[in-house]
Design an enzyme around this catalytic site. Structure first.
Site, PDB file in Angstrom:
ATOM      1  CE  LYS A 246      -4.054  -2.103   2.174  1.00  0.00           C
ATOM      2  NZ  LYS A 246      -4.979  -2.105   3.323  1.00  0.00           N
TER       3      LYS A 246
ATOM      4  CE  LYS B 233      -4.452  -8.327  -0.723  1.00  0.00           C
ATOM      5  NZ  LYS B 233      -5.687  -7.543  -0.717  1.00  0.00           N
TER       6      LYS B 233
ATOM      7  CE  LYS C  19     -12.005  -1.953   0.789  1.00  0.00           C
ATOM      8  NZ  LYS C  19     -11.274  -3.122   1.307  1.00  0.00           N
TER       9      LYS C  19
END
Length: 315
Positions: free
Chosen positions: A98, A179, A182
């Site tokens: 992230k 993976k 969203k």
């Protein structure tokens, strides 16, 4: 929420509420790590709670609430931050992924696992049903609990994670080595509330490979294996047995789309029904927060006592 959330975790949550004293919260404090728009955060919090009810979480059988409504989460999180090591947090795979995708990396994103540990440990949790991508976080939670117990005496139950055998790690349909997420805004992510035609179109365009051989081999054939895993999870089979039914990719894609739409349609319908009465959703969340606070306050007081903090008021 997307298909990976549903198959990797939420369906397990529904099953476990019938066998255990289950506690589920909408983690709105975690959402603050991305500096969301306030109005969107409120809307998304309510929508997430509505989704949990739509997939089958029963507030009569389990405790469902919003994280920020139980202040014990934030207070215990500070104790967890003081127990976990900087190096341990720096090694977390999700933080690396992230932080590489954003210009601003908040301290909250870095210490996210400490708050997650607080979410778990406050309720003397034995089992944590999660997708495979959360395994590392649960292992860190165990390490934190064991370290705290070693330093200050027995305080927390050390939890174990439970991961489903099929559908545990649903991958992106366009990038099957990543993976489903969203946050990536990929055409390969299936949202639970997407209309059936869009779902079918996305599966038809799913990346496979050029040899048209259907076999379950996640390393050599990640795209095909992802489809097999999804279809297996949606139909209660194993990916290997599903592979035996196909010798071409087209029928596999079509059947997977049909199975997923069949799985999602009752959830979509229930979501529409529940969304018509947001006041009732809010009421249920308040009731759940009261239940959660009773348990969380006891655990937090135990931790405060053991760590050496003086009582808030004379006893």
């Amino acid at each position: 929420m997307h298909l990976g959330n549903l198959l990797g975790a939420l369906r397990n949550w529904v099953a476990y509420q019938h066998e255990h004293d289950a506690v589920y919260c909408v983690v709105d404090l975690h959402a603050l790590t991305t500096a969301p728009d306030p109005a969107e955060l409120r809307d998304n919090t309510l929508a997430a709670a509505t989704m949990l009810l739509s997939v089958g979480i029963d507030p009569g059988r389990s405790t469902l609430f919003v994280q920020s409504a139980v202040s014990e989460h934030a207070e215990l999180a500070w104790m967890m931050e003081c127990t976990v090591g900087f190096g341990e947090l720096r090694r977390m795979t999700q933080f690396k992924d992230k932080s590489d995708r954003t210009d601003f990396v908040s301290a909250g994103l870095f210490t996210y696992p400490a708050l997650q540990a607080s979410d778990i440990l406050l309720y003397d949790t034995d089992l944590v049903p999660v997708g495979d991508d959360q395994r590392q976080h649960i292992e860190l939670c165990r390490d934190i609990a064991e370290r705290f117990n070693h330093r200050y005496g027995e305080t927390f139950v050390v939890p174990a994670h439970v991961i489903p055998t099929a559908g545990a790690r649903v991958m992106d349909l366009q990038n099957p080595t990543d993976k489903m997420s969203k946050s990536l805004e990929s055409a390969g992510t299936i949202a639970v509330l997407e209309d059936p035609n869009t779902v079918t179109r996305k599966f038809k365009r799913a990346v496979t490979d050029s040899d048209n051989e259907v076999s379950y081999d996640p390393e050599a054939k990640p795209g095909v294996s992802n489809l097999l895993g999804i279809l297996a999870s949606a139909t209660g089979r194993t990916p290997e047995s599903v592979a035996e039914d196909y010798n071409q990719y087209g029928p596999l894609k079509a059947d997977t789309a049909d199975a997923v739409n069949e799985l999602l349609e009752p959830i979509r319908e229930r979501f529409r029904e529940l969304s018509a009465d947001p006041g009732e959703i809010a009421r249920l969340l308040h009731v759940g927060a009261d239940k959660a606070r009773t348990v969380a306050a006891t655990t937090l007081q135990r931790a405060r006592n053991n760590v050496g903090l003086i009582p808030r008021s004379p006893t």
